[in-house]
Design an enzyme around this catalytic site. Structure first.
Site, PDB file in Angstrom:
ATOM      1  N   GLU A   1      19.723  -3.297  77.090  1.00 23.16           N
ATOM      2  CA  GLU A   1      20.707  -2.914  78.092  1.00 23.16           C
ATOM      3  C   GLU A   1      20.362  -1.553  78.693  1.00 23.16           C
ATOM      4  O   GLU A   1      19.868  -0.659  78.002  1.00 23.16           O
ATOM      5  CB  GLU A   1      22.111  -2.889  77.478  1.00 23.16           C
ATOM      6  CG  GLU A   1      22.525  -4.255  76.934  1.00 23.16           C
ATOM      7  CD  GLU A   1      23.972  -4.312  76.468  1.00 23.16           C
ATOM      8  OE1 GLU A   1      24.685  -3.305  76.600  1.00 23.16           O
ATOM      9  OE2 GLU A   1      24.384  -5.381  75.977  1.00 23.16           O
TER      10      GLU A   1
ATOM     11  N   CYS B   1      20.620   5.482  82.014  1.00 28.86           N
ATOM     12  CA  CYS B   1      20.469   5.534  80.552  1.00 28.86           C
ATOM     13  C   CYS B   1      19.517   4.413  80.145  1.00 28.86           C
ATOM     14  O   CYS B   1      19.831   3.232  80.296  1.00 28.86           O
ATOM     15  CB  CYS B   1      21.836   5.374  79.889  1.00 28.86           C
ATOM     16  SG  CYS B   1      21.817   5.569  78.096  1.00 28.86           S
TER      17      CYS B   1
ATOM     18  N   CYS C   1      23.027   4.708  62.455  1.00 29.44           N
ATOM     19  CA  CYS C   1      24.140   5.645  62.566  1.00 29.44           C
ATOM     20  C   CYS C   1      25.447   4.860  62.478  1.00 29.44           C
ATOM     21  O   CYS C   1      25.615   3.833  63.153  1.00 29.44           O
ATOM     22  CB  CYS C   1      24.060   6.418  63.877  1.00 29.44           C
ATOM     23  SG  CYS C   1      22.550   7.418  64.013  1.00 29.44           S
TER      24      CYS C   1
ATOM     25  N   CYS D   1      27.614   3.769  65.723  1.00 29.68           N
ATOM     26  CA  CYS D   1      26.910   3.231  66.891  1.00 29.68           C
ATOM     27  C   CYS D   1      26.768   1.718  66.773  1.00 29.68           C
ATOM     28  O   CYS D   1      26.199   1.203  65.808  1.00 29.68           O
ATOM     29  CB  CYS D   1      25.540   3.891  67.024  1.00 29.68           C
ATOM     30  SG  CYS D   1      24.607   3.297  68.448  1.00 29.68           S
TER      31      CYS D   1
ATOM     32  N   GLY E   1      17.971   2.443  70.739  1.00 30.09           N
ATOM     33  CA  GLY E   1      16.787   2.878  70.021  1.00 30.09           C
ATOM     34  C   GLY E   1      16.651   4.382  69.873  1.00 30.09           C
ATOM     35  O   GLY E   1      17.331   5.162  70.526  1.00 30.09           O
ATOM     36  N   GLU E   2      15.747   4.789  68.992  1.00 28.10           N
ATOM     37  CA  GLU E   2      15.384   6.185  68.768  1.00 28.10           C
ATOM     38  C   GLU E   2      14.051   6.434  69.475  1.00 28.10           C
ATOM     39  O   GLU E   2      12.997   5.965  69.027  1.00 28.10           O
ATOM     40  CB  GLU E   2      15.270   6.470  67.271  1.00 28.10           C
ATOM     41  CG  GLU E   2      14.556   7.768  66.884  1.00 28.10           C
ATOM     42  CD  GLU E   2      15.118   9.013  67.557  1.00 28.10           C
ATOM     43  OE1 GLU E   2      14.364   9.699  68.269  1.00 28.10           O
ATOM     44  OE2 GLU E   2      16.328   9.297  67.365  1.00 28.10           O
TER      45      GLU E   2
ATOM     46  N   SER F   1      16.809  12.057  74.072  1.00 26.48           N
ATOM     47  CA  SER F   1      17.807  12.283  73.026  1.00 26.48           C
ATOM     48  C   SER F   1      17.286  11.749  71.701  1.00 26.48           C
ATOM     49  O   SER F   1      16.820  10.608  71.621  1.00 26.48           O
ATOM     50  CB  SER F   1      19.120  11.573  73.393  1.00 26.48           C
ATOM     51  OG  SER F   1      20.047  11.663  72.316  1.00 26.48           O
TER      52      SER F   1
ATOM     53  N   SER G   1      21.297  14.519  68.927  1.00 28.01           N
ATOM     54  CA  SER G   1      22.448  13.707  68.537  1.00 28.01           C
ATOM     55  C   SER G   1      22.931  14.199  67.174  1.00 28.01           C
ATOM     56  O   SER G   1      22.472  13.737  66.129  1.00 28.01           O
ATOM     57  CB  SER G   1      22.014  12.230  68.477  1.00 28.01           C
ATOM     58  OG  SER G   1      23.105  11.371  68.319  1.00 28.01           O
ATOM     59  N   LEU G   2      23.865  15.165  67.175  1.00 30.49           N
ATOM     60  CA  LEU G   2      24.208  15.901  65.956  1.00 30.49           C
ATOM     61  C   LEU G   2      25.412  15.302  65.219  1.00 30.49           C
ATOM     62  O   LEU G   2      25.302  14.860  64.084  1.00 30.49           O
ATOM     63  CB  LEU G   2      24.475  17.366  66.300  1.00 30.49           C
ATOM     64  CG  LEU G   2      24.541  18.324  65.125  1.00 30.49           C
ATOM     65  CD1 LEU G   2      23.215  18.405  64.388  1.00 30.49           C
ATOM     66  CD2 LEU G   2      24.963  19.724  65.591  1.00 30.49           C
ATOM     67  N   HIS G   3      26.600  15.389  65.811  1.00 21.60           N
ATOM     68  CA  HIS G   3      27.819  14.711  65.347  1.00 21.60           C
ATOM     69  C   HIS G   3      28.453  15.268  64.079  1.00 21.60           C
ATOM     70  O   HIS G   3      29.512  14.786  63.660  1.00 21.60           O
ATOM     71  CB  HIS G   3      27.569  13.201  65.161  1.00 21.60           C
ATOM     72  CG  HIS G   3      26.835  12.583  66.305  1.00 21.60           C
ATOM     73  ND1 HIS G   3      27.363  12.539  67.581  1.00 21.60           N
ATOM     74  CD2 HIS G   3      25.605  12.023  66.380  1.00 21.60           C
ATOM     75  CE1 HIS G   3      26.488  11.956  68.392  1.00 21.60           C
ATOM     76  NE2 HIS G   3      25.417  11.640  67.694  1.00 21.60           N
TER      77      HIS G   3
ATOM     78  N   ASN H   1      33.708   5.696  71.280  1.00 19.57           N
ATOM     79  CA  ASN H   1      33.938   4.466  72.033  1.00 19.57           C
ATOM     80  C   ASN H   1      34.002   3.294  71.065  1.00 19.57           C
ATOM     81  O   ASN H   1      32.989   2.935  70.449  1.00 19.57           O
ATOM     82  CB  ASN H   1      32.816   4.254  73.058  1.00 19.57           C
ATOM     83  CG  ASN H   1      32.823   5.326  74.127  1.00 19.57           C
ATOM     84  OD1 ASN H   1      33.829   5.557  74.775  1.00 19.57           O
ATOM     85  ND2 ASN H   1      31.692   6.004  74.309  1.00 19.57           N
TER      86      ASN H   1
ATOM     87  N   CYS I   1      28.846   5.060  75.866  1.00 19.84           N
ATOM     88  CA  CYS I   1      27.954   5.583  74.840  1.00 19.84           C
ATOM     89  C   CYS I   1      28.261   4.951  73.485  1.00 19.84           C
ATOM     90  O   CYS I   1      29.407   4.936  73.035  1.00 19.84           O
ATOM     91  CB  CYS I   1      28.111   7.099  74.763  1.00 19.84           C
ATOM     92  SG  CYS I   1      26.977   7.889  73.625  1.00 19.84           S
TER      93      CYS I   1
END
Length: 370
Positions: free
Chosen positions: A96, A109, A120, A123, A170-171, A202, A224-226, A302, A345
């Site tokens: 996507e 994106c 994660c 996600c 993906g990373e 990212s 991408s910390l969180h 989300n 996201c």
């Protein structure tokens, strides 16, 4: 000339590789410039239309090469103007890609993997497991296909895509070479000509690859910390167990120190109710980021089915933001965009033939819990 078993896809080749390809055919290097402009600036994939090249060369290319992007199987517009494409890859999996309009800016994106090899906890993409890395043609093909939606295909000031973020499925740093090739095409003046400040990668924190990235490019960097401490981040972002916060932020500082301009890293922080949205955690975040040139994107969670997390209240979000602002940080709230078509996201899922069996395990756990 005998046709090869598999044609070479020229779509994902940056200028240097395309020049080497034409030299291997006994052609002049400037042919690469011609193909780059036809393909990426004009959206042309048919060699017969590339009329500034000789017919014998076009006939040769038709025999051994191709310009092939992903097949768009779904294209939907959200109420807020966000647009999502689902694109089919060669092995039947879907990825996507999302375009987020904001005034004169349009941010695409882009995905780098089919599924995600990380897991994660907040996600949706990671819950679908992982199949494979995307090729450079499949990565830049998302930009190519999205741009072709907006005809006429012109690179002028009114172009619909002004920014690209490697924040899709993906990373990116676990698909290093293909992602770098694709980003080089995004920034190539003969292709898309997007500024290095407007191409952002990212990462969840693949520390050695951040250092490697600094040796080959100067795109913008998002982390991408969180979470502000290792105990919580270990739960939310499992790669933190291998590369804890102190190592990640040190690598980020090293990357920024290599840049020729005074750029800031973007810190992405998804806010989950009762998990990481308390004002004390905001103060902890302000302290752990002290001295790092950065801006902070706060992302209210989300929701997706059976995630176990909830979006925080707007009051809690604003309180968190206020603490960071008062500590001297630029902290903005990224409000959900495209969530009515699952384009926000953390909501990108695609269609993944999961080689890790993670998706089956996740579904089984949810069924037991229910």
């Amino acid at each position: 000339m005998t046709a090869p078993a598999e044609k070479t896809n020229l779509l994902g080749m940056p200028k240097a590789k395309l020049e080497a390809y034409f030299e291997s055919l006994g052609e002049k290097r400037f042919r690469a410039t011609q193909v780059l402009q036809w393909v990426h600036q004009r959206g042309v994939g048919d060699f017969d239309e590339m009329t500034n090249m000789s017919k014998p060369l076009r006939d040769k290319l038709k025999l051994i090469a191709e310009v092939r992007g992903p097949e768009v199987v779904y294209d939907e517009l959200a109420k807020d103007g966000t647009r999502k494409w689902v694109m089919r890859m060669d092995n039947g999996n879907n990825i996507e890609t999302v375009l987020i309009p904001d005034g004169e800016r349009g941010t695409l994106c882009v995905s780098s993997q089919i599924g995600c090899s990380l897991d994660c906890s907040f996600c949706s993409t990671g819950k679908r497991g992982f199949n494979r890395n995307l090729t450079s043609a499949e990565i830049i093909g998302q930009v190519w296909a999205a741009r072709k939606t907006f005809m006429p295909y012109a690179p002028g000031p009114d172009r619909p895509i002004t920014n690209v973020v490697m924040m899709g499925m993906g990373e990116p740093l676990l698909n290093f070479d293909n992602v770098v090739d694709a980003m080089n095409l995004m920034m190539e003046d003969l292709a898309y000509g997007i500024s290095k400040r407007r191409v952002t990668l990212s990462t969840s924190g693949v520390v050695p690859a951040i250092d490697k990235l600094g040796e080959v490019t100067d795109v913008s960097l998002a982390i991408s910390l969180h979470a502000a401490n290792d105990e919580l981040r270990n739960q939310l972002v499992p790669i933190n167990k291998k590369y804890p916060i102190a190592e990640l932020l040190a690598a980020t500082r090293r990357y920024l120190s290599r840049l020729p301009d005074k750029r800031k890293a973007t810190i992405e922080y998804t806010l989950m109710a009762g998990v990481n949205d308390h004002v004390d955690q905001a103060r902890e975040l302000a302290e752990v980021l002290r001295g790092l040139p950065c801006k902070i994107n706060l992302i209210p969670f989300n929701p997706f089915p059976e995630s176990g997390y909830e979006r925080p209240s707007m009051n809690a979000t604003r309180r968190f933001q206020t603490v960071l602002n008062e500590a001297g940080y630029i902290a903005t709230v990224r409000m959900p965009r495209g969530d009515d078509i699952d384009a926000a996201c953390g909501q990108l899922v695609g269609k993944v033939e999961d080689r890790t069996r993670r998706s089956a395990r996740y579904i089984a756990v949810q069924q037991v819990s229910a």
